[in-house]
Motif scaffolding. Sequence first.
Motif, short mmCIF file in Angstrom:
data_model
loop_
_atom_site.label_atom_id
_atom_site.label_comp_id
_atom_site.label_asym_id
_atom_site.label_seq_id
_atom_site.Cartn_x
_atom_site.Cartn_y
_atom_site.Cartn_z
N LEU A 1 -138.42 -25.32 58.85
CA LEU A 1 -139.62 -25.83 59.64
C LEU A 1 -141.19 -26.32 59.41
O LEU A 1 -141.56 -27.52 59.86
CB LEU A 1 -140.76 -24.35 59.47
N GLN A 2 -141.39 -26.59 57.57
CA GLN A 2 -142.16 -26.99 56.65
C GLN A 2 -141.74 -28.54 57.27
O GLN A 2 -143.50 -29.46 57.34
CB GLN A 2 -142.43 -26.99 55.88
N ALA A 3 -140.58 -28.66 56.85
CA ALA A 3 -139.79 -30.70 56.66
C ALA A 3 -140.02 -30.98 58.40
O ALA A 3 -141.18 -32.13 58.95
CB ALA A 3 -138.73 -30.59 56.43
N ALA A 4 -140.50 -30.20 59.40
CA ALA A 4 -140.10 -30.80 60.94
C ALA A 4 -141.67 -30.54 61.04
O ALA A 4 -142.22 -31.42 61.77
CB ALA A 4 -139.53 -30.04 61.52
N ALA A 5 -142.72 -30.03 60.63
CA ALA A 5 -143.78 -30.06 61.14
C ALA A 5 -144.26 -30.76 60.18
O ALA A 5 -145.41 -32.24 61.40
CB ALA A 5 -144.95 -29.05 60.06
N ARG A 6 -144.39 -31.78 59.50
CA ARG A 6 -144.53 -32.80 58.74
C ARG A 6 -144.55 -33.81 59.33
O ARG A 6 -144.92 -34.97 58.99
CB ARG A 6 -144.35 -32.77 56.32
N LEU A 7 -142.83 -34.33 59.79
CA LEU A 7 -142.83 -35.28 60.40
C LEU A 7 -143.24 -35.11 61.86
O LEU A 7 -143.21 -35.76 62.78
CB LEU A 7 -141.44 -35.61 60.91
N GLY A 8 -143.80 -33.73 62.67
CA GLY A 8 -144.21 -33.96 64.26
C GLY A 8 -143.09 -33.72 65.00
O GLY A 8 -143.18 -34.09 65.39
N MET A 9 -142.32 -32.93 64.70
CA MET A 9 -140.82 -32.80 65.19
C MET A 9 -140.35 -31.43 65.64
O MET A 9 -140.73 -30.67 64.17
CB MET A 9 -139.78 -33.76 64.98
N PRO A 10 -139.77 -30.67 66.23
CA PRO A 10 -139.03 -29.61 66.52
C PRO A 10 -138.14 -30.04 65.22
O PRO A 10 -137.18 -30.70 64.63
CB PRO A 10 -139.15 -29.70 67.84
N LEU A 11 -138.31 -28.84 65.18
CA LEU A 11 -136.80 -27.96 64.13
C LEU A 11 -135.43 -27.31 65.26
O LEU A 11 -135.70 -26.52 65.97
CB LEU A 11 -136.75 -27.04 63.11
N ALA A 12 -134.40 -27.75 65.22
CA ALA A 12 -133.50 -27.90 66.27
C ALA A 12 -132.45 -27.00 65.64
O ALA A 12 -131.39 -26.21 66.14
CB ALA A 12 -132.40 -28.60 66.46
N TRP A 13 -132.29 -26.19 63.77
CA TRP A 13 -131.70 -25.20 63.69
C TRP A 13 -132.50 -24.20 64.37
O TRP A 13 -133.13 -24.12 64.32
CB TRP A 13 -131.78 -25.09 62.13
N GLN A 14 -131.11 -23.29 63.50
CA GLN A 14 -131.43 -21.70 64.36
C GLN A 14 -130.91 -20.64 63.14
O GLN A 14 -129.97 -21.01 62.14
CB GLN A 14 -130.22 -21.09 65.22
N LEU A 15 -131.29 -19.92 62.92
CA LEU A 15 -131.32 -18.50 61.52
C LEU A 15 -131.03 -17.64 62.13
O LEU A 15 -132.08 -17.03 63.74
CB LEU A 15 -132.69 -18.65 60.63
N HIS A 16 -129.90 -17.09 62.57
CA HIS A 16 -129.29 -15.14 62.93
C HIS A 16 -129.25 -14.69 61.30
O HIS A 16 -128.69 -14.37 60.90
CB HIS A 16 -128.35 -15.95 63.92
N GLU A 17 -130.24 -13.53 61.50
CA GLU A 17 -129.90 -12.36 60.39
C GLU A 17 -129.31 -12.18 61.40
O GLU A 17 -129.52 -11.21 61.99
CB GLU A 17 -131.32 -12.12 60.06
N VAL A 18 -128.26 -11.09 60.35
CA VAL A 18 -127.20 -10.56 60.65
C VAL A 18 -127.52 -9.32 60.30
O VAL A 18 -126.48 -8.40 59.28
CB VAL A 18 -126.04 -11.04 61.07
N ALA A 19 -127.76 -8.24 61.08
CA ALA A 19 -128.06 -6.83 60.57
C ALA A 19 -127.02 -5.97 59.87
O ALA A 19 -126.14 -6.04 60.94
CB ALA A 19 -128.88 -6.00 61.49
N GLY A 20 -126.20 -5.84 59.13
CA GLY A 20 -126.09 -4.43 58.57
C GLY A 20 -124.33 -5.18 57.93
O GLY A 20 -123.42 -4.46 56.92
#
Length: 292
Positions: free
Chosen positions: A237-256
């Motif tokens: 997110l920080q790297a994308a913000a520095r470059l003025g672009m959206p981040l295409a990654w997804q983070l899924h926190e998998v419960a349990g």
Amino acid sequence: MDWQRFTRQHGRFAIDWQAGDGALYLPITLNCYRPEGVAADAPVVLVQHGVLRNGDDYRDFWMPAADRYGLQIIAPTFGNAHWPGVESYNNGSVWSEEGDLQPRDYWAYQAVMNLARQLRDAGVVQQQPLYLFGHSAGGQFVHRLVSTLGADGFAGVAAGNPGWYTLPDAQQDFPQGLAGIGLADGALSRLLRTPLVILAGDRDTDTQDPNLPAEPAALRQGPHRFARARHYYAAGLQAAARLGMPLAWQLHEVAGIGHDGEAMSHVCAHLWFEGRMPDADWLAPWAGRVTA
């Protein structure tokens, strides 16, 4: 390579394969599965194993999804005899034992790109989608492959529970960051535009796991795998913000879910082929388990 055997055969089977010339002549075993009745033009999932170098187990982890969704599975085994240790597999043979930068054609990541190319050249993969998944050490392998070589040709790329990450940082040398290995100027923005899926079990918090990377660069990312996944996504997110672009990654926190390659294989298949993450009831059979 007799790819016709692959197109004819059903069930569980293994094929000895070489990825190319030079360092990539080293043998790799392709652990394969196609359910009965599934055609040779069905979607293909490439699966990267963890530290145990157990591509046969990871092939088997994906068999229920192959049966359910009509998939073909290929899980390469990078055996320790020919691809020893972290540097050869997780870190991709990018650096030689003497610390010199290897030619890109010798990188272990290139072996998987060569496999994808050969599948297309042989007509095994035509119009159907090709996916790439890795867990634990295989998650390290997959996200570093994407970071260095890109993800062109893959319909989906997912890394489950990596032990630590190569950060989207053009100032730190690889494998801490992306510097020092001759990547093109646009490599960072290409990575941030890649729809990389990061699957992080929220019970993957064991700080005493003997296979948890404990070098200083890894510890700076957090005390355990779950914290390091969050750190990696925040860095994106920080790297994308520095470059003025959206981040295409997804983070899924998998419960349990803890450090469990079988569970994460099921989760990834559900996400890709159901189009959504599974709910808590669906995840309950795997809650709290640990596999490599």
